[in-house]
Design an enzyme around this catalytic site. Sequence first.
Site, PDB file in Angstrom:
ATOM      1  N   SER A 142     -12.947 -45.725  51.472  1.00 19.68           N
ATOM      2  CA  SER A 142     -12.797 -46.177  52.857  1.00 19.68           C
ATOM      3  C   SER A 142     -12.053 -47.496  52.831  1.00 19.68           C
ATOM      4  O   SER A 142     -12.001 -48.171  51.792  1.00 19.68           O
ATOM      5  CB  SER A 142     -14.169 -46.370  53.500  1.00 19.68           C
ATOM      6  OG  SER A 142     -14.082 -47.065  54.732  1.00 19.68           O
ATOM      7  N   TYR A 155     -22.751 -49.507  53.602  1.00 16.32           N
ATOM      8  CA  TYR A 155     -21.743 -48.441  53.559  1.00 16.32           C
ATOM      9  C   TYR A 155     -20.526 -48.912  52.758  1.00 16.32           C
ATOM     10  O   TYR A 155     -20.007 -48.191  51.899  1.00 16.32           O
ATOM     11  CB  TYR A 155     -21.330 -48.060  54.981  1.00 16.32           C
ATOM     12  CG  TYR A 155     -20.118 -47.166  55.050  1.00 16.32           C
ATOM     13  CD1 TYR A 155     -20.207 -45.808  54.749  1.00 16.32           C
ATOM     14  CD2 TYR A 155     -18.860 -47.664  55.428  1.00 16.32           C
ATOM     15  CE1 TYR A 155     -19.092 -44.974  54.809  1.00 16.32           C
ATOM     16  CE2 TYR A 155     -17.744 -46.847  55.493  1.00 16.32           C
ATOM     17  CZ  TYR A 155     -17.870 -45.511  55.186  1.00 16.32           C
ATOM     18  OH  TYR A 155     -16.766 -44.690  55.246  1.00 16.32           O
TER      19      TYR A 155
END
Length: 268
Positions: A142, A155
């Site tokens: 990401s 995350y």
Amino acid sequence: MKAQNKVIVVTGAGNGIGRELCLLLLNKQANVAGIDLNEKALAETQKIAGVGNDRFKGYVVDITDKARVDALPEAVVKHFGLVDGLINNAGIIQQFIPVNELPMDQINLVMNVNFYGTLNMIKAFLPFLLKRPEAHIVNISSMGGFISFPGQTIYGAAKAAVKIFTEGLYAELRDSSVKVTVVHPGAIATNITANSGVESPTMKNESVKGGMTLSPAAAAKIIIGGMEKNKFRITVGKDARFLDLLYRLNPRFATNFISKMMKKTMKH
């Protein structure tokens, strides 16, 4: 690795980027083993693709269940005869709250799905991939894996672990037949918030993103294109490319910039 005539495993195949990866791979004449928790979503992916079980086979698997994952390669090889590629796409985000407020069970879940799920899949499939004359592993990290987003710290930590793990794996496999690619998507219009069981304040103010959100189909095209060119690293979207450059130039400024943007977004 060109997709044509290859057998490729895709996690998170029931929706979003995962579904679009499956559809594009099938369009490129690859065969796909789709992995997801949702049986109906897998069936919908196959229905949209319009192919039979000889081209697409869905497997309902929790990638955090190591025993179940360990049994997957044999099942895929039994059905398709071999396996050439693995795209680790499945992932979840956390609640948009600080680490101090995030319960440990939710922290463990985010780490288990995003990092250990990826690790489980690679440990299971790598011995089979090494037997092929040509194979490829694609891990989806990401832009949160290279720059911090307040409220998504765990995350980001999980995705940063995926980044470093993938780059280390690339180095270890450099002289083998298995190519390795890490992907850093920016904002993609998926259902990851709903699938993660959280509400995202960023979804309430699309203008904050500056119109940079990509469709899952556009993201899939970039990812598969990068895989076919054996790219080491792929950034997906203008936002990911911009933040990647900004972070390289001035990490502290970039981190402060993201913090301010997140605060503005969460006020709406």
